[in-house]
Design a protein around this motif. Structure first.
Motif, PDB file in Angstrom:
ATOM      1  N   ALA A   1     -18.797 -12.256  18.239  1.00  0.00           N
ATOM      2  CA  ALA A   1     -18.851 -10.609  17.922  1.00  0.00           C
ATOM      3  C   ALA A   1     -18.613 -10.583  16.435  1.00  0.00           C
ATOM      4  O   ALA A   1     -19.203  -9.719  15.693  1.00  0.00           O
ATOM      5  CB  ALA A   1     -17.524  -9.824  18.672  1.00  0.00           C
ATOM      6  N   TYR A   2     -17.644 -11.215  15.807  1.00  0.00           N
ATOM      7  CA  TYR A   2     -17.707 -11.226  14.312  1.00  0.00           C
ATOM      8  C   TYR A   2     -18.865 -11.454  13.498  1.00  0.00           C
ATOM      9  O   TYR A   2     -19.241 -11.008  12.556  1.00  0.00           O
ATOM     10  CB  TYR A   2     -16.428 -12.266  13.900  1.00  0.00           C
ATOM     11  CG  TYR A   2     -16.373 -12.505  12.248  1.00  0.00           C
ATOM     12  CD1 TYR A   2     -16.081 -11.248  11.552  1.00  0.00           C
ATOM     13  CD2 TYR A   2     -17.093 -13.462  11.621  1.00  0.00           C
ATOM     14  CE1 TYR A   2     -16.035 -11.206  10.139  1.00  0.00           C
ATOM     15  CE2 TYR A   2     -16.843 -13.452  10.431  1.00  0.00           C
ATOM     16  CZ  TYR A   2     -16.676 -12.479   9.574  1.00  0.00           C
ATOM     17  OH  TYR A   2     -16.556 -12.619   8.129  1.00  0.00           O
ATOM     18  N   MET A   3     -19.596 -12.510  14.194  1.00  0.00           N
ATOM     19  CA  MET A   3     -20.738 -13.106  13.275  1.00  0.00           C
ATOM     20  C   MET A   3     -21.822 -11.854  13.499  1.00  0.00           C
ATOM     21  O   MET A   3     -22.546 -11.930  12.477  1.00  0.00           O
ATOM     22  CB  MET A   3     -21.436 -14.480  14.035  1.00  0.00           C
ATOM     23  CG  MET A   3     -20.469 -15.492  13.603  1.00  0.00           C
ATOM     24  SD  MET A   3     -20.309 -15.564  12.068  1.00  0.00           S
ATOM     25  CE  MET A   3     -22.042 -15.898  11.299  1.00  0.00           C
ATOM     26  N   PHE A   4     -21.967 -11.335  14.603  1.00  0.00           N
ATOM     27  CA  PHE A   4     -22.906 -10.123  14.748  1.00  0.00           C
ATOM     28  C   PHE A   4     -22.522  -9.079  13.841  1.00  0.00           C
ATOM     29  O   PHE A   4     -23.579  -8.528  13.314  1.00  0.00           O
ATOM     30  CB  PHE A   4     -22.892  -9.672  16.209  1.00  0.00           C
ATOM     31  CG  PHE A   4     -23.616 -10.170  17.262  1.00  0.00           C
ATOM     32  CD1 PHE A   4     -25.112 -10.362  17.014  1.00  0.00           C
ATOM     33  CD2 PHE A   4     -23.097 -11.072  18.334  1.00  0.00           C
ATOM     34  CE1 PHE A   4     -25.929 -10.878  18.142  1.00  0.00           C
ATOM     35  CE2 PHE A   4     -24.032 -11.870  19.135  1.00  0.00           C
ATOM     36  CZ  PHE A   4     -25.476 -11.885  19.001  1.00  0.00           C
ATOM     37  N   PHE A   5     -21.078  -8.645  13.530  1.00  0.00           N
ATOM     38  CA  PHE A   5     -20.865  -7.884  12.492  1.00  0.00           C
ATOM     39  C   PHE A   5     -21.234  -8.179  11.460  1.00  0.00           C
ATOM     40  O   PHE A   5     -21.746  -7.298  10.385  1.00  0.00           O
ATOM     41  CB  PHE A   5     -19.165  -7.605  12.901  1.00  0.00           C
ATOM     42  CG  PHE A   5     -18.599  -6.726  11.814  1.00  0.00           C
ATOM     43  CD1 PHE A   5     -18.913  -5.385  11.766  1.00  0.00           C
ATOM     44  CD2 PHE A   5     -17.961  -7.360  10.837  1.00  0.00           C
ATOM     45  CE1 PHE A   5     -18.387  -4.736  10.752  1.00  0.00           C
ATOM     46  CE2 PHE A   5     -17.297  -6.654   9.784  1.00  0.00           C
ATOM     47  CZ  PHE A   5     -17.447  -5.483   9.557  1.00  0.00           C
ATOM     48  N   ALA A   6     -20.794  -9.258  11.020  1.00  0.00           N
ATOM     49  CA  ALA A   6     -21.257 -10.145   9.730  1.00  0.00           C
ATOM     50  C   ALA A   6     -22.531 -10.108   9.380  1.00  0.00           C
ATOM     51  O   ALA A   6     -23.009  -9.593   8.148  1.00  0.00           O
ATOM     52  CB  ALA A   6     -20.552 -11.494   9.292  1.00  0.00           C
ATOM     53  N   ASN A   7     -23.557 -10.252  10.356  1.00  0.00           N
ATOM     54  CA  ASN A   7     -24.837 -10.363  10.072  1.00  0.00           C
ATOM     55  C   ASN A   7     -25.189  -8.872   9.465  1.00  0.00           C
ATOM     56  O   ASN A   7     -26.289  -8.641   8.998  1.00  0.00           O
ATOM     57  CB  ASN A   7     -25.637 -10.902  10.977  1.00  0.00           C
ATOM     58  CG  ASN A   7     -25.464 -12.491  11.382  1.00  0.00           C
ATOM     59  OD1 ASN A   7     -24.975 -12.946  10.320  1.00  0.00           O
ATOM     60  ND2 ASN A   7     -25.533 -13.131  12.536  1.00  0.00           N
ATOM     61  N   ASP A   8     -24.617  -8.120  10.448  1.00  0.00           N
ATOM     62  CA  ASP A   8     -24.748  -6.354  10.211  1.00  0.00           C
ATOM     63  C   ASP A   8     -24.683  -5.991   9.032  1.00  0.00           C
ATOM     64  O   ASP A   8     -25.268  -5.060   8.354  1.00  0.00           O
ATOM     65  CB  ASP A   8     -24.438  -5.935  11.533  1.00  0.00           C
ATOM     66  CG  ASP A   8     -25.087  -4.432  11.886  1.00  0.00           C
ATOM     67  OD1 ASP A   8     -26.256  -4.442  11.472  1.00  0.00           O
ATOM     68  OD2 ASP A   8     -24.298  -3.760  12.278  1.00  0.00           O
ATOM     69  N   GLN A   9     -23.435  -6.108   8.393  1.00  0.00           N
ATOM     70  CA  GLN A   9     -22.699  -5.830   7.477  1.00  0.00           C
ATOM     71  C   GLN A   9     -22.984  -6.276   5.995  1.00  0.00           C
ATOM     72  O   GLN A   9     -22.758  -5.895   4.941  1.00  0.00           O
ATOM     73  CB  GLN A   9     -21.264  -5.590   7.359  1.00  0.00           C
ATOM     74  CG  GLN A   9     -21.050  -4.704   8.881  1.00  0.00           C
ATOM     75  CD  GLN A   9     -21.350  -3.126   8.277  1.00  0.00           C
ATOM     76  OE1 GLN A   9     -21.061  -2.695   7.283  1.00  0.00           O
ATOM     77  NE2 GLN A   9     -22.030  -2.647   9.239  1.00  0.00           N
ATOM     78  N   ARG A  10     -23.533  -7.685   5.855  1.00  0.00           N
ATOM     79  CA  ARG A  10     -23.553  -8.609   4.845  1.00  0.00           C
ATOM     80  C   ARG A  10     -24.212  -8.061   3.499  1.00  0.00           C
ATOM     81  O   ARG A  10     -23.895  -7.808   2.515  1.00  0.00           O
ATOM     82  CB  ARG A  10     -24.059  -9.887   5.239  1.00  0.00           C
ATOM     83  CG  ARG A  10     -23.737 -10.900   4.043  1.00  0.00           C
ATOM     84  CD  ARG A  10     -24.644 -12.199   4.424  1.00  0.00           C
ATOM     85  NE  ARG A  10     -23.607 -12.892   5.287  1.00  0.00           N
ATOM     86  CZ  ARG A  10     -23.425 -13.156   6.474  1.00  0.00           C
ATOM     87  NH1 ARG A  10     -24.752 -12.834   7.530  1.00  0.00           N
ATOM     88  NH2 ARG A  10     -22.714 -13.668   7.174  1.00  0.00           N
TER      89      ARG A  10
ATOM     90  N   ALA B   1     -16.505  -2.815  19.967  1.00  0.00           N
ATOM     91  CA  ALA B   1     -17.103  -3.022  21.153  1.00  0.00           C
ATOM     92  C   ALA B   1     -18.515  -3.336  21.389  1.00  0.00           C
ATOM     93  O   ALA B   1     -19.159  -4.263  22.072  1.00  0.00           O
ATOM     94  CB  ALA B   1     -16.716  -1.698  22.188  1.00  0.00           C
ATOM     95  N   PRO B   2     -19.162  -2.539  20.461  1.00  0.00           N
ATOM     96  CA  PRO B   2     -20.892  -2.985  20.562  1.00  0.00           C
ATOM     97  C   PRO B   2     -20.983  -4.402  20.214  1.00  0.00           C
ATOM     98  O   PRO B   2     -21.928  -5.248  20.797  1.00  0.00           O
ATOM     99  CB  PRO B   2     -21.369  -1.861  19.508  1.00  0.00           C
ATOM    100  CG  PRO B   2     -20.412  -1.261  18.838  1.00  0.00           C
ATOM    101  CD  PRO B   2     -19.057  -1.533  19.656  1.00  0.00           C
ATOM    102  N   TYR B   3     -20.395  -4.862  18.955  1.00  0.00           N
ATOM    103  CA  TYR B   3     -20.482  -6.219  18.700  1.00  0.00           C
ATOM    104  C   TYR B   3     -20.091  -7.156  19.924  1.00  0.00           C
ATOM    105  O   TYR B   3     -20.413  -8.445  19.909  1.00  0.00           O
ATOM    106  CB  TYR B   3     -19.885  -6.410  17.404  1.00  0.00           C
ATOM    107  CG  TYR B   3     -20.162  -5.808  16.264  1.00  0.00           C
ATOM    108  CD1 TYR B   3     -21.513  -5.894  15.671  1.00  0.00           C
ATOM    109  CD2 TYR B   3     -19.373  -4.594  15.795  1.00  0.00           C
ATOM    110  CE1 TYR B   3     -22.027  -5.074  14.816  1.00  0.00           C
ATOM    111  CE2 TYR B   3     -19.738  -3.885  14.978  1.00  0.00           C
ATOM    112  CZ  TYR B   3     -21.070  -4.107  14.424  1.00  0.00           C
ATOM    113  OH  TYR B   3     -21.693  -3.382  13.258  1.00  0.00           O
ATOM    114  N   GLU B   4     -19.056  -6.987  20.284  1.00  0.00           N
ATOM    115  CA  GLU B   4     -18.593  -7.722  21.467  1.00  0.00           C
ATOM    116  C   GLU B   4     -19.498  -7.636  22.777  1.00  0.00           C
ATOM    117  O   GLU B   4     -19.648  -8.870  23.604  1.00  0.00           O
ATOM    118  CB  GLU B   4     -16.772  -7.284  21.991  1.00  0.00           C
ATOM    119  CG  GLU B   4     -16.066  -7.619  20.982  1.00  0.00           C
ATOM    120  CD  GLU B   4     -14.611  -6.937  21.281  1.00  0.00           C
ATOM    121  OE1 GLU B   4     -14.489  -6.286  22.109  1.00  0.00           O
ATOM    122  OE2 GLU B   4     -13.780  -7.376  20.284  1.00  0.00           O
ATOM    123  N   ALA B   5     -20.081  -6.410  22.872  1.00  0.00           N
ATOM    124  CA  ALA B   5     -21.143  -6.576  23.969  1.00  0.00           C
ATOM    125  C   ALA B   5     -22.240  -7.551  23.516  1.00  0.00           C
ATOM    126  O   ALA B   5     -22.791  -8.140  24.644  1.00  0.00           O
ATOM    127  CB  ALA B   5     -21.573  -5.041  24.311  1.00  0.00           C
TER     128      ALA B   5
END
Length: 110
Positions: free
Chosen positions: A36-45, A77-81
């Motif tokens: 989930a963190y990697m999805f977040f990081a890719n989204d926010q980088r 939640a969206p990143y964990e999904a």
């Protein structure tokens, strides 16, 4: 009294490399699922880089980590999904890959 020279030993890792080398990774093997963190990081980088021009590589990671920690469960939640879906994808691809590998092994034995 002078100290004796310490003898050096080859570690198990270096001994294994010289004997047979490292096993080559199969390029057809499925990629692991992202967290989930990697999805977040890719989204926010890119946003972090835009907000802080000239930021160093390590600092980007630190800021992303701080932002991730600041999120509440509802925001994560969206990143964990996405991570759960990616994990499911990986498990399915892995099962198909191992089944395919087992089939090829049986054919070689015949």
């Amino acid at each position: 009294m002078p100290k004796e020279k310490a003898t050096t030993r080859k570690s198990a890792k270096t001994a294994d490399k010289s004997a047979g080398g490292k096993k080559k990774k199969d390029p057809n093997m499925p990629k692991r699922g992202l967290s989930a963190y990697m999805f977040f990081a890719n989204d926010q980088r890119d946003k972090v880089r835009d907000d802080n021009p000239g930021i160093k590589f390590g600092e980007v990671g630190k800021q992303l980590g701080e932002k991730w920690k600041a999120l509440n469960e509802k925001q994560k939640a969206p990143y964990e999904a996405k991570a759960a879906a990616d994990k499911k994808r990986y498990e399915e691809e892995k099962a198909a890959y191992t089944a395919k590998g087992a089939d090829e092994d049986e054919e070689e034995e015949d």
